[in-house]
Design a protein around this motif. Structure first.
Motif, mmCIF file in Angstrom:
data_model
loop_
_atom_site.group_PDB
_atom_site.id
_atom_site.type_symbol
_atom_site.label_atom_id
_atom_site.label_comp_id
_atom_site.label_asym_id
_atom_site.label_seq_id
_atom_site.Cartn_x
_atom_site.Cartn_y
_atom_site.Cartn_z
ATOM 1 N N ARG A 37 0.837 -1.205 0.000
ATOM 2 C CA ARG A 37 0.000 0.000 0.000
ATOM 3 C C ARG A 37 0.870 1.253 0.000
ATOM 4 N NH1 ARG A 37 -5.538 -0.392 1.871
ATOM 5 N NH2 ARG A 37 -6.137 -2.582 1.832
ATOM 6 N N ARG A 106 7.935 -6.959 -5.742
ATOM 7 C CA ARG A 106 7.893 -8.042 -4.744
ATOM 8 C C ARG A 106 9.300 -8.378 -4.282
ATOM 9 N NH1 ARG A 106 2.809 -9.371 -4.400
ATOM 10 N NH2 ARG A 106 3.346 -10.815 -2.753
ATOM 11 N N ARG A 184 -2.417 -13.551 -10.789
ATOM 12 C CA ARG A 184 -1.211 -12.898 -11.291
ATOM 13 C C ARG A 184 -0.112 -13.944 -11.476
ATOM 14 N NH1 ARG A 184 -0.386 -9.775 -5.679
ATOM 15 N NH2 ARG A 184 0.441 -11.498 -4.482
#
Ligand code: DC
Length: 225
Positions: A37, A106, A184
């Protein structure tokens, strides 16, 4: 150090339940969604085209994301600014979902998450904690609830923050986010093979936390005072 991985879809109650269980066990609760976020927020604020490699690299290089614990509450800092409250809107949830699908992002956040588990007893929640971040976690839990139940819970969370949205809108958002997160290419949301599935549709907060605590005690032999 003991690490507990809790994964599951948006709105399953992961953060509230994990926070409660961590408090009772005196573990550190790590909300990894807050990291995505925060990068999502930074992307929006800086108007970065996150799909442009150079721009994304600049965003990652210019962002220092830190987790701090104040009165045992996790606070997340972006370049020294506490953004913990700003990242909670549904818009930042959507921004997080988009940016979290990018492999480079990531990879960037992996070290920070693993480092927390090295230093503390943690209950870490996210989407890929048991599968990717902490594949050797002592306990892996996959927490879920029906989409309708999750929509109801999200609705009251958002209402408490003064965001008025209708049930169908939230339900559609949840279904869309589930799809995005589980389809994904990288680190899709799915239960680790050795995870324990807990469905909280029929459980309240206390019952869910009790259930998680009993699984942790059973798996680790942890003694609580
Ligand atoms: O748990 P949350 O709603 O704060 O997560 C926001 C988004 O971040 C969610 O759409 C998926 C993504 N996320 C992720 O990809 N991996 C994590 N470990 C945590 C969150």
């Amino acid at each position: 150090m003991i690490s507990v991985a809790i994964d599951g879809p948006a709105g399953a109650g992961k953060s509230t339940i994990a926070k409660l269980a961590a408090k009772r066990l005196n573990f550190i609760y790590v909300d990894t969604g807050a990291l995505y976020r925060t990068l999502g927020l930074y992307g929006r604020r800086s108007k970065t085209d996150i799909y442009n490699g150079d721009e994304l690299e600049r965003l990652l290089n210019n962002s220092v994301v830190e987790l701090k614990y104040i009165d045992s509450e996790q606070r997340v800092f972006l370049n020294g600014e506490d953004v913990s409250d700003d990242i909670r809107s549904s818009e930042m949830g959507a921004a997080a979902s988009e940016i979290s699908a990018i492999p480079r992002v990531r990879e960037h956040l992996l070290g920070l998450q693993r480092d927390m588990a090295k230093r503390y007893n943690v209950i870490m929640d996210g989407r890929d904690i048991g599968t990717v971040v902490l594949p050797n976690a002592d306990v892996k839990i996959f927490l879920t609830a029906s989409p309708e139940c999750r929509a109801k819970r999200r609705l009251s969370d958002l209402a408490a923050k003064g965001e008025a949205v209708d049930f169908d809108e939230v339900l559609q958002m949840i279904i869309k986010r589930d799809y995005q997160d589980s389809h994904r290419a990288i680190a899709p949301l799915k239960p680790a093979d050795d995870s324990i599935l807990i469905d909280t549709t029929e459980l309240d907060l206390e019952q869910s936390a009790d259930k998680i605590i009993s699984v942790i005690i059973e798996k680790t032999g942890l003694k609580i005072k």
